[in-house]
Scaffold this active site. Sequence first.
Site, short mmCIF file in Angstrom:
data_model
loop_
_atom_site.label_atom_id
_atom_site.label_comp_id
_atom_site.label_asym_id
_atom_site.label_seq_id
_atom_site.Cartn_x
_atom_site.Cartn_y
_atom_site.Cartn_z
N HIS A 19 38.98 -21.46 8.61
CA HIS A 19 39.96 -22.43 9.12
C HIS A 19 41.37 -22.06 8.65
CE1 HIS A 19 36.50 -25.55 9.12
NE2 HIS A 19 36.82 -25.36 10.38
N SER A 132 31.52 -24.14 8.38
CA SER A 132 31.28 -25.22 7.42
C SER A 132 29.78 -25.48 7.31
CB SER A 132 31.97 -26.50 7.87
OG SER A 132 33.33 -26.29 8.11
P1 ADP Z 1 32.72 -25.88 13.00
O1 ADP Z 1 32.89 -25.52 14.46
O2 ADP Z 1 32.44 -24.73 12.10
O3 ADP Z 1 31.92 -27.11 12.71
P2 ADP Z 1 35.20 -27.23 13.01
O4 ADP Z 1 34.78 -28.18 14.06
O5 ADP Z 1 35.82 -27.82 11.80
O6 ADP Z 1 34.10 -26.28 12.46
O7 ADP Z 1 36.15 -26.12 13.62
C1 ADP Z 1 37.43 -26.38 14.09
C2 ADP Z 1 37.91 -25.14 14.82
O8 ADP Z 1 38.01 -24.04 13.92
C3 ADP Z 1 36.98 -24.67 15.94
O9 ADP Z 1 37.79 -24.18 17.00
C4 ADP Z 1 36.21 -23.54 15.32
O10 ADP Z 1 35.80 -22.61 16.29
C5 ADP Z 1 37.28 -22.95 14.43
N1 ADP Z 1 36.71 -22.19 13.32
C6 ADP Z 1 35.93 -22.64 12.32
N2 ADP Z 1 35.59 -21.63 11.50
C7 ADP Z 1 36.15 -20.49 12.01
C8 ADP Z 1 36.13 -19.10 11.64
N3 ADP Z 1 35.45 -18.69 10.60
N4 ADP Z 1 36.81 -18.24 12.43
C9 ADP Z 1 37.47 -18.67 13.52
N5 ADP Z 1 37.51 -19.95 13.92
C10 ADP Z 1 36.86 -20.86 13.19
#
Ligand code: ADP
Length: 163
Positions: A19, A132
């Site tokens: 993130h 996460s």
């Molecule tokens: P997740 O999809 O892992 O539950 P979130 O909903 O918090 O996490 O993710 C928010 C945004 O951040 C989404 O667009 C997700 O694709 C992106 N994201 C999360 N982790 C990464 C990563 N390691 N690399 C690129 N984008 C990420």
Amino acid sequence: MNRRRAVYPGSFDPITNGHLDILRRALGLVDEVVVAIAYNHEKPSGLFSVDERIEMIREVTAAFGEQIRIDSFHGLLVDYARRAGANVIIRGLRAVADFEYEFQMASMNRHLAGDVETVFLMADEQYFYTSSRLVKEVMGFGGDASAFVPSIVADRLREKFKS
Ligand code: ADP
């Protein structure tokens, strides 16, 4: 001059180095990013409360100063983006697996609000497999996934799983 503001929505349960990498890249494109935790108070979910998530994000993004705002929202993302004065939505893409869902969401959001643009960013390759969910799974079973999250987040995860 008009400041360019983007919303970076997600669950951030908890915030990971992936993130943060996306956030850093987004700040190369816009003046200000609102990190916005999506929640549903009728169906609370996740390991950390929204307040705990906000607290962790605040600590690990403190160095960015005024360029970052932290908020939470429920309901439609495009409505929230408008309220927040943002016309850009930032999303991160990892593997192909993310694409289908993200494509559907971005298309629907474009249908709902043609003036709000979704921008996809790719994290550094070292974060391709960071999520996460995976970090929680590993640490929940006593494994060490601390390399994938900021140290204060790793500490909070250990505390959480101890109790
Ligand atoms: P997740 O999809 O892992 O539950 P979130 O909903 O918090 O996490 O993710 C928010 C945004 O951040 C989404 O667009 C997700 O694709 C992106 N994201 C999360 N982790 C990464 C990563 N390691 N690399 C690129 N984008 C990420």
